[in-house]
Design a protein around this motif. Sequence first.
Motif, PDB file in Angstrom:
ATOM      1  N   ILE A 169       0.949  -1.309  -0.042  1.00  0.00           N
ATOM      2  CA  ILE A 169       0.069  -0.176  -0.011  1.00  0.00           C
ATOM      3  C   ILE A 169       0.931   1.256   0.033  1.00  0.00           C
ATOM      4  CG2 ILE A 169      -1.741   1.269   1.388  1.00  0.00           C
ATOM      5  CD1 ILE A 169      -2.975  -1.551   2.367  1.00  0.00           C
ATOM      6  N   GLU A 170       1.972   1.081   0.567  1.00  0.00           N
ATOM      7  CA  GLU A 170       2.939   2.333   0.597  1.00  0.00           C
ATOM      8  C   GLU A 170       3.402   2.598  -0.863  1.00  0.00           C
ATOM      9  OE1 GLU A 170       4.198   4.380   2.775  1.00  0.00           O
ATOM     10  OE2 GLU A 170       4.019   3.592   4.944  1.00  0.00           O
ATOM     11  N   GLU A 171       3.745   1.405  -1.341  1.00  0.00           N
ATOM     12  CA  GLU A 171       4.149   1.718  -2.862  1.00  0.00           C
ATOM     13  C   GLU A 171       2.919   2.267  -3.836  1.00  0.00           C
ATOM     14  OE1 GLU A 171       6.815  -0.764  -4.682  1.00  0.00           O
ATOM     15  OE2 GLU A 171       7.091  -2.020  -3.109  1.00  0.00           O
ATOM     16  N   LEU A 172       1.693   1.771  -3.345  1.00  0.00           N
ATOM     17  CA  LEU A 172       0.700   2.249  -4.495  1.00  0.00           C
ATOM     18  C   LEU A 172       0.225   3.690  -4.120  1.00  0.00           C
ATOM     19  CD1 LEU A 172      -1.852  -0.661  -4.140  1.00  0.00           C
ATOM     20  CD2 LEU A 172      -0.396  -0.106  -5.715  1.00  0.00           C
ATOM     21  N   PRO A 197      -6.549   6.326   6.831  1.00  0.00           N
ATOM     22  CA  PRO A 197      -6.147   6.473   8.124  1.00  0.00           C
ATOM     23  C   PRO A 197      -5.132   7.685   8.396  1.00  0.00           C
ATOM     24  CG  PRO A 197      -4.625   5.106   6.743  1.00  0.00           C
ATOM     25  CD  PRO A 197      -5.900   5.471   6.118  1.00  0.00           C
ATOM     26  N   SER A 198      -5.164   8.053   9.683  1.00  0.00           N
ATOM     27  CA  SER A 198      -4.591   9.297   9.834  1.00  0.00           C
ATOM     28  C   SER A 198      -3.178   9.351   9.747  1.00  0.00           C
ATOM     29  CB  SER A 198      -4.859   9.810  11.222  1.00  0.00           C
ATOM     30  OG  SER A 198      -4.648   8.900  12.177  1.00  0.00           O
ATOM     31  N   SER A 199      -2.604   7.922  10.091  1.00  0.00           N
ATOM     32  CA  SER A 199      -1.076   7.994   9.739  1.00  0.00           C
ATOM     33  C   SER A 199      -0.743   6.519   9.276  1.00  0.00           C
ATOM     34  CB  SER A 199      -0.367   8.426  11.012  1.00  0.00           C
ATOM     35  OG  SER A 199      -0.839   7.462  12.023  1.00  0.00           O
ATOM     36  N   SER A 203      -2.293   6.451   4.365  1.00  0.00           N
ATOM     37  CA  SER A 203      -2.601   7.765   4.840  1.00  0.00           C
ATOM     38  C   SER A 203      -2.740   8.771   3.858  1.00  0.00           C
ATOM     39  CB  SER A 203      -1.633   8.256   6.102  1.00  0.00           C
ATOM     40  OG  SER A 203      -0.391   8.276   5.708  1.00  0.00           O
ATOM     41  N   SER A 204      -2.074   8.722   2.790  1.00  0.00           N
ATOM     42  CA  SER A 204      -2.238   9.673   1.577  1.00  0.00           C
ATOM     43  C   SER A 204      -2.310   8.961   0.356  1.00  0.00           C
ATOM     44  CB  SER A 204      -0.449  10.263   1.393  1.00  0.00           C
ATOM     45  OG  SER A 204       0.418   9.340   1.342  1.00  0.00           O
TER      46      SER A 204
END
Length: 237
Positions: A142-145, A168-170, A174-175
């Motif tokens: 998900i970080e990579e997406l 999510p807030s963090s 989150s982004s």
Amino acid sequence: MAMKTLSAKNAAALDKDLMSIGGFSLDQLMELAGLSVSQAVYRLKSPIGGRRILVVCGPGNNGGDGLVAARHLWHYGYKPVIYYPKPGKNELYGRLTTQLKNLKIPFTTDFAAALKEADQVVDAIFGFSFSGEVREPFSAIIEELQNTTVPVTSVDAPSSWNIEEGPPSSGPGSSFNPTALVSLTAPKPLTKWFRGRHFLGGRFLSPDIAHKYGLELPDYDGVDQIVELGSDGKKKL
């Protein structure tokens, strides 16, 4: 007035109604969901604009929707690649996997390399039943997406988002705001935080079930299994 959204609790209840009073099987609902996703991907970019589709699947029904979508995309002329790190244990997922392997659709264990080669990504990791903390290997995925420039289409929910409260807030997701979202049956409350192109899929509700949940669904055109929605949740003209 914006289209009514469907909470996670009501979405689960509606699915049960579809499989009891509605007479549908899980196989049928998954087939219809995956077909809707495949049509949205085609609407976003035809094979002429880019054939390489990376389909990222989670272990549950959302992942099953992705497997079905991949099969349809292959028949449309795309070249899907499947990343499926934690295959579901239900025999249905095994049959869907066999169908893809019979078409010689490759499964990869190298997500980063597959992402670099992709023209589009289908995010079929987590759906409306997701809650809690994202764990590996999906947190890194998900970080990579959320950082990729490759267009991402999410199935029913951007993975890691809370159905009621959005991103999510963090932490992972989150982004994350994908290029497109395919809401299944009805939009969920999280759509108020979504900023991309929004499609609705699920052309199978009977009037009685739609009425029970207070859903006023838009008209689908021709043989389309999807309809694009505007920022107000209504059919985009």
